[in-house]
Scaffold this motif. Structure first.
Motif, short mmCIF file in Angstrom:
data_model
loop_
_atom_site.label_atom_id
_atom_site.label_comp_id
_atom_site.label_asym_id
_atom_site.label_seq_id
_atom_site.Cartn_x
_atom_site.Cartn_y
_atom_site.Cartn_z
N ASN A 1 0.83 -1.25 0.04
CA ASN A 1 0.00 -0.05 -0.13
C ASN A 1 0.89 1.22 0.13
O ASN A 1 0.72 2.05 -0.83
N GLU A 2 1.78 1.31 0.84
CA GLU A 2 2.69 2.49 1.19
C GLU A 2 3.59 2.66 -0.06
O GLU A 2 3.69 3.84 -0.86
N TYR B 1 -3.36 6.23 -3.20
CA TYR B 1 -3.30 4.80 -2.61
C TYR B 1 -4.23 3.87 -3.43
O TYR B 1 -5.03 4.21 -4.26
N PRO B 2 -3.64 2.54 -3.63
CA PRO B 2 -4.32 1.67 -4.34
C PRO B 2 -5.66 1.00 -3.92
O PRO B 2 -5.67 1.45 -2.66
N SER B 3 -6.45 0.43 -4.38
CA SER B 3 -7.62 0.06 -3.95
C SER B 3 -7.32 -1.03 -3.31
O SER B 3 -6.15 -1.69 -3.46
N GLU B 4 -8.27 -1.46 -2.51
CA GLU B 4 -8.16 -2.83 -1.64
C GLU B 4 -7.86 -4.13 -2.58
O GLU B 4 -6.86 -4.78 -2.23
N VAL C 1 -4.20 -4.26 -3.89
CA VAL C 1 -3.35 -4.79 -2.98
C VAL C 1 -3.38 -6.18 -2.81
O VAL C 1 -2.34 -7.01 -2.61
C1 LIG Z 1 -3.65 2.22 2.75
O1 LIG Z 1 -2.85 3.15 3.52
C2 LIG Z 1 -3.91 4.31 3.99
C3 LIG Z 1 -3.32 5.13 4.81
O2 LIG Z 1 -2.82 4.45 5.93
C4 LIG Z 1 -5.54 3.63 4.34
O3 LIG Z 1 -6.23 4.51 4.54
C5 LIG Z 1 -5.84 2.77 3.52
O4 LIG Z 1 -6.98 2.05 4.02
C6 LIG Z 1 -4.71 1.67 3.02
N1 LIG Z 1 -5.24 0.78 1.92
C7 LIG Z 1 -5.33 -0.50 1.93
C8 LIG Z 1 -5.80 -1.35 0.82
O5 LIG Z 1 -5.08 -1.14 2.83
#
Ligand SMILES: *[C@@H]1O[C@H](CO)[C@@H](O)[C@H](O)[C@H]1NC(C)=O
Length: 479
Positions: free
Chosen positions: A49-50, A59-62, A65
Motif C-alpha cells: 500500500n505504502e 493509494y491503491p484500491s483494496e 493490494v
Molecule cells: C492504505 O493506507 C492508507 C493510509 O494509511 C489507508 O487509509 C488505506 O486504507 C490503506 N489501503 C489498503 C488497501 O490497505
C-alpha cells in the motif's frame, strides 16, 4: 543374479551427515518459503500500500493490494513448476550433489531481492525474489529426494526419502514461529524473516562439498568404477560394498544397451509409461487431497469455534507440530508397513474426514457444538496426511525408475506436483465463495479416485532393489 541374502549395513555417521547436508539445505527452502508468507500478511500488504502510494502518489484500491499480494504468494509455485522441469538437466549435467550445490546461487539472488525490497521500496523485487526462490525449491524437490534415495541402502531408502517431507513440515513450523509478532512478525522484522532463507543455503554450501556425489551417478552416468566404489565405501563405512557394486554394475551394463531416454520415449515406451502415470497420479494425490485447503480453512474454523485470534495462531502452531511428529512416525513405519499400505491408509482417512467435515460445517449454524468436532477433523486430517501421502510421493517417483529415465521422470512428476499446488491455491477461495463448505466434497471424490488407483496400480517398493522394481513393469507389459 543378485544374491538373496544381501548384507544390510546400517546408518553410518557419514550417511547421516550427508542426509543432513543435502536435506536440511534443500527442503528447508521449500517448506520455509511455503509457510513464511502467512503470518506477516497484514504487514506486507501495508508495505505494498505504502510503496504504491510513494510511486504513483495515490493509494491503491483494496483489491489491487490483495492482487499484488496474491501474485507474490503464488508466483512461488509457478517458479517451483519451472524449476522442477529443470531437474533432469541439472541432475544429468552436474550430478545430484552438483546440482544441489549450484542451485544455491538462486537462493542468494532471492534472499537479496526479498531482504532488501523494503529498503528499496519495491514490491516488484519481492515478487521476482519469490519467483527465484520458487525456482530453487522446484529444483530441490527433484534433486534432493533423488540424491537421498540413491545414497541409501535398500532397506533404509524409504525412511531416508521421508526426511525430505519431514524437513518441509519442520521448516513450515519454524517459519510460523519466527513470524510471530513477538519475534520477526513486525514492520521492521519481516524483510529479515524473508531473508533468513539464506541460512540453510550457507549450511549446505559448508557441509555438502564434504560428501561424495551419488555413487550411482558416478558409475552409471559417468562410468567411473573406482571412484564410485570409493564414494560407496565412504557412505557405508566399510570396504565390503561388493554386493551393492555388483548391482550397480549390472544396471550400468544394461544401460549401455539402451539408447538415451528421451521425453517422447517416456510416453511411447510402455515400460516407462506405466510407472510415469503412477508417479504423476501419486503426486496429484498429495496436492489434490485438499491439504492446503484444509490448512487455509482451519483459521476460520478455529475462530468459529470461539478461539480468539491469538489462540487461533497457537492452534496453527499446534497443527504444525502434529504434522512434524506424525511425519516422524511415518518415517519409522515406511520400512515396516510399506509405502502402499501407508499411502492407502492416509488417503482413506482423509476421504472420510473431508466427508465428516462437510457435514459438521453445514450443520454448525444449528448445532454450534459441532465446531469442536470440526477441530478434531482438522487435526485428524493432518495426522492422516502426514502418515503417508505427505512424504511418500517425493521419493516413490525416484524408486520407480532406473538410473536412465529417473531424472526425466522426476522432472515431470515434481512439476505436476507444483502445478497442482498452484491450481488448488488459486481455485479454492473462488470455489468456497460459490459452493461454501461443499468444496470439501470435491476432495472426497478425488481422494476416493486416488485410493482406487493406488490400490489397483501402485506396486509395493519396500525392500526391493531398483532392478527388481523396474522388472515388475517389464513383466506386466509382456503378459
Ligand atoms: C492504505 O493506507 C492508507 C493510509 O494509511 C489507508 O487509509 C488505506 O486504507 C490503506 N489501503 C489498503 C488497501 O490497505
Amino acid at each position: 543374479m543378485a544374491p538373496r541374502n544381501r548384507k544390510t549395513q546400517g546408518l553410518t555417521t557419514h550417511l547421516v551427515f550427508a542426509i543432513a547436508a543435502a536435506a536440511l539445505g534443500s527442503s528447508f527452502q521449500h517448506g520455509y518459503n511455503t509457510g513464511v508468507v502467512n503470518a506477516p500478511q497484514d504487514l506486507v500488504q501495508s508495505f505494498i500500500n505504502e510503496t504504491y502510494r510513494h510511486k504513483y502518489d495515490e493509494y491503491p484500491s483494496e483489491s489491487l493490494v490483495t492482487l499484488i499480494f496474491s501474485i507474490m504468494v503464488s508466483i512461488f509455485c509457478l517458479g517451483g513448476m519451472i524449476g522442477a522441469l529443470g531437474t533432469a538437466f541439472l541432475a544429468e549435467r552436474f550430478g545430484r550433489r552438483g546440482g544441489l550445490l549450484i542451485n544455491n546461487a538462486m537462493v542468494f539472488v532471492a534472499a537479496a531481492l526479498v531482504g532488501f525490497s523494503k529498503m528499496a521500496r519495491s514490491y516488484e523485487m519481492l515478487i521476482v525474489g519469490r519467483f527465484a526462490i520458487g525456482l530453487n525449491s522446484g529444483l530441490n524437490a527433484g534433486l534432493a529426494p533423488m540424491y537421498l534415495t540413491e545414497i541409501s541402502p535398500v532397506h533404509l531408502r524409504g525412511a531416508v526419502g521421508t526426511i525430505y517431507q519431514l524437513i518441509i513440515a519442520f521448516s513450515i513450523l519454524v517459519s510460523q514461529i519466527l513470524g510471530l509478532p513477538e519475534i520477526l512478525g513486525t514492520e521492521d522484522g519481516w524483510p529479515i524473516l524473508f531473508g533468513l532463507t539464506i541460512v540453510p543455503s550457507i549450511f549446505m554450501l559448508v557441509t555438502l562439498p564434504l560428501c561424495p556425489e551419488s555413487p550411482k551417478y558416478i558409475l552409471i552416468n559417468r562410468g567411473k568404477d573406482v571412484a564410485a566404489q570409493k564414494a560407496l565405501t565412504w557412505f557405508r563405512g566399510t570396504d565390503d560394498v561388493h554386493y551393492e557394486m555388483d548391482d550397480m554394475r549390472a544396471e550400468f551394463e544394461e544401460m549401455k544397451l539402451i539408447p538415451k531416454v528421451t521425453l517422447k520415449e517416456m510416453w511411447t515406451n510402455i515400460v516407462l509409461r506405466k510407472p510415469l502415470i503412477i508417479a504423476v497420479v501419486i503426486m496429484l494425490s498429495q496436492q489434490l487431497s485438499g491439504i492446503n485447503a484444509v490448512i487455509f480453512y482451519s483459521t476460520d474454523i478455529f475462530q468459529n469455534a470461539g478461539l480468539q485470534k491469538e489462540a487461533a495462531i497457537y492452534a496453527t502452531l499446534g497443527m504444525g507440530t502434529i504434522n512434524v511428529l506424525m511425519t516422524i512416525v511415518s518415517m519409522v513405519l515406511v520400512e515396516r508397513a510399506g509405502r502402499k499400505t501407508l499411502h492407502l491408509t492416509g488417503l482413506a482417512g482423509m476421504m472420510i474426514i473431508t466427508l465428516l467435515l462437510t457435514i459438521c460445517l453445514a450443520l454448525t449454524p444449528s448445532a454450534p457444538w459441532l465446531s469442536y468436532v470440526s477441530i478434531v477433523c482438522i487435526i485428524g486430517f493432518i495426522v492422516m496426511f502426514a502418515s503417508g501421502p505427505g512424504s511418500i510421493p517425493w521419493f516413490l517417483v525416484t524408486e520407480l525408475f532406473g538410473q536412465g529415465p529417473r531424472p526425466i521422470a522426476t522432472s515431470i512428476a515434481v512439476a505436476v506436483n507444483w502445478m497442482a499446488n498452484f491450481v488448488v491455491s488459486l481455485a479454492f477461495l473462488p470455489l468456497t465463495e460459490v459452493i461454501g463448505e461443499y468444496t470439501f466434497l470435491i476432495f472426497t471424490v478425488l481422494l476416493a479416485t486416488f485410493w482406487l488407483f493406488t490400490y489397483n496400480r501402485v506396486p509395493e517398493t519396500k525392500g526391493r532393489t531398483v532392478e527388481e522394481i523396474t522388472a515388475i513393469f517389464r513383466e506386466k507389459s509382456t503378459n
